[in-house]
Design a protein around this motif. Sequence first.
Motif, PDB file in Angstrom:
ATOM      1  N   ARG A 277       0.843  -1.188   0.000  1.00 59.46           N
ATOM      2  CA  ARG A 277       0.000   0.000   0.000  1.00 59.46           C
ATOM      3  C   ARG A 277       0.879   1.238   0.000  1.00 59.46           C
ATOM      4  N   VAL A 278       0.623   2.099  -0.982  1.00 62.01           N
ATOM      5  CA  VAL A 278       1.304   3.388  -1.060  1.00 62.01           C
ATOM      6  C   VAL A 278       0.201   4.441  -1.026  1.00 62.01           C
ATOM      7  N   GLY A 279       0.036   5.074   0.113  1.00 68.21           N
ATOM      8  CA  GLY A 279      -1.118   5.946   0.283  1.00 68.21           C
ATOM      9  C   GLY A 279      -2.379   5.118   0.190  1.00 68.21           C
ATOM     10  N   SER A 280      -3.282   5.527  -0.662  1.00 70.99           N
ATOM     11  CA  SER A 280      -4.529   4.775  -0.856  1.00 70.99           C
ATOM     12  C   SER A 280      -4.400   3.717  -1.939  1.00 70.99           C
ATOM     13  N   LEU A 281      -3.257   3.672  -2.622  1.00 75.72           N
ATOM     14  CA  LEU A 281      -3.065   2.714  -3.711  1.00 75.72           C
ATOM     15  C   LEU A 281      -2.706   1.336  -3.180  1.00 75.72           C
ATOM     16  N   ARG A 282      -3.261   0.319  -3.800  1.00 76.84           N
ATOM     17  CA  ARG A 282      -2.847  -1.066  -3.571  1.00 76.84           C
ATOM     18  C   ARG A 282      -2.059  -1.506  -4.796  1.00 76.84           C
ATOM     19  N   LEU A 283      -0.835  -1.956  -4.582  1.00 76.04           N
ATOM     20  CA  LEU A 283       0.028  -2.351  -5.686  1.00 76.04           C
ATOM     21  C   LEU A 283       0.509  -3.773  -5.470  1.00 76.04           C
ATOM     22  N   ARG A 284       0.273  -4.621  -6.458  1.00 77.66           N
ATOM     23  CA  ARG A 284       0.780  -5.985  -6.417  1.00 77.66           C
ATOM     24  C   ARG A 284       1.899  -6.105  -7.439  1.00 77.66           C
ATOM     25  N   ALA A 285       2.978  -6.777  -7.027  1.00 78.82           N
ATOM     26  CA  ALA A 285       4.128  -6.888  -7.920  1.00 78.82           C
ATOM     27  C   ALA A 285       4.873  -8.177  -7.641  1.00 78.82           C
ATOM     28  N   GLY A 286       5.391  -8.786  -8.710  1.00 82.50           N
ATOM     29  CA  GLY A 286       6.255  -9.939  -8.580  1.00 82.50           C
ATOM     30  C   GLY A 286       7.639  -9.507  -8.125  1.00 82.50           C
ATOM     31  N   PRO A 287       8.512 -10.454  -7.836  1.00 84.10           N
ATOM     32  CA  PRO A 287       9.815 -10.107  -7.270  1.00 84.10           C
ATOM     33  C   PRO A 287      10.709  -9.305  -8.204  1.00 84.10           C
ATOM     34  N   GLU A 288      10.550  -9.479  -9.520  1.00 80.19           N
ATOM     35  CA  GLU A 288      11.446  -8.789 -10.443  1.00 80.19           C
ATOM     36  C   GLU A 288      10.959  -7.403 -10.829  1.00 80.19           C
TER      37      GLU A 288
END
Length: 466
Positions: A277-288
């Motif tokens: 979570r960055v502020g109100s953003l939800r961010l999904r990311a793989g390891p790379e």
Amino acid sequence: MSEPGGTIEVRVERMAPEGQGLARAEGSGRVVFVPCAAPGDRLRVVVESVQKGYALARAEEVLEPGPDRVEPSCPLHAAAGRSGRETCGGCGWQHLSLAGQLAAKRSIVEDCLRRIGRIQDVPVEETLPSPRPTRYRNKVLVPFGRAAGRPVAGFYAPGSHRIADFQDCLVQPELSVRVVLEVKRLCGELGWEPYDVSSHSGWLRHLFVRTSEEGRALAALVTLDPSFPKRDQFVAALRAAVPEVCGVLRNIQPHRTSVVLGREWEPVWGETELEERVGSLRLRAGPEAFLQVNTPASEALYGLVSEMLFGDGWRPALAVDLYCGVGSIALWLASRADEVLGIEENRRAVEDARRNAALNGVQNARFAAGRVETALGTLRAALGPTAAGTACVVLDPPRAGCSIPVLKALRDPALARLAYVSCNPATFARDASRLAKSGWKLARLKPVDMFPQTSHVEIAALFLRG
């Protein structure tokens, strides 16, 4: 100037962009670069090499400390008088006070603008401090090796491949440290052979750990070959010792190279992505995938970029995010623009960006895969029907900065404002000079302390049409 191996006394004037102290030998105008120095220090140093116009030296003794020198908290810090295997090459500015670090980073940016960009008339704002000066990194790659017959894990000693084995690292979250220490313990218990750089042998090369603000972690082993001895035993033991680990992966790097990660990733157990979570953003990311390593500071950075572009209430018809990664800045700005376009060369990151848009209910953002240099047709097609002066662009390139074709493409009359996010003051200054020749005026510049305890600095800058 003394020959290599000789001892001289120097006075440190300021910090150089590469992180050393820029000093001058007493009684001489010769410049001497000294790691782990502080402005105002008077030092006794050992000359290590003499080049045309300058010398490189190692601090042997602090004769008179400068006003910003402090005692490093980490016992592995490579401060004056410490040498050998026990010193770590990371956190090169831990001997500077936080106020001294912020001032030095601002000074480095000013120096690069004047010296490289030939830009004199832009006041550089004070450095925006990181909300968290320690325990801030959400990602770490730790090399493994062997010393005194046992596995070691830590960071390289200055100028070497000797590993400074750590029990703690003050810029890593405690969760990351726990994962590293447990994997090191299991490496010995399970009989894994750590990698040896000199012979290009051994199995476990690095450990990758990514953590979230919510206290979850991904762990990935970087190995020399596809074998995985005692795989199930390892996973069960790691999960039991560190239950916050929600996924285990493996990366294979078979080549004799300083490039840490290979091309091949494979899931081992559990999740393959982590949500942040960055502020109100939800961010999904793989390891790379690329995410800023300092989550609280990235929130401050994105807010600063938004304020620079839209603080006066201006709303563009189109906002373009070049080098967009997993869509962090594009999605942050989406509510302030009619339409958003992100371009990124990493196809997996583009997939992440599209899924992140859906995850956050953002419907006015689209993402295109391709190197920015080869996707300029996509950029021109988006800007073509856009009325003059109704679009903006965000640049967040790698350390090498932007190529000339990309900067030339930004002459498009649709663009009225340009925000540049950079992690390299030197290439930013070069690109700022090139942008000025294309009709852009540097209006604001603020350094951001994304990497406390190190010499690295992030820059947020606003350009307007001249």
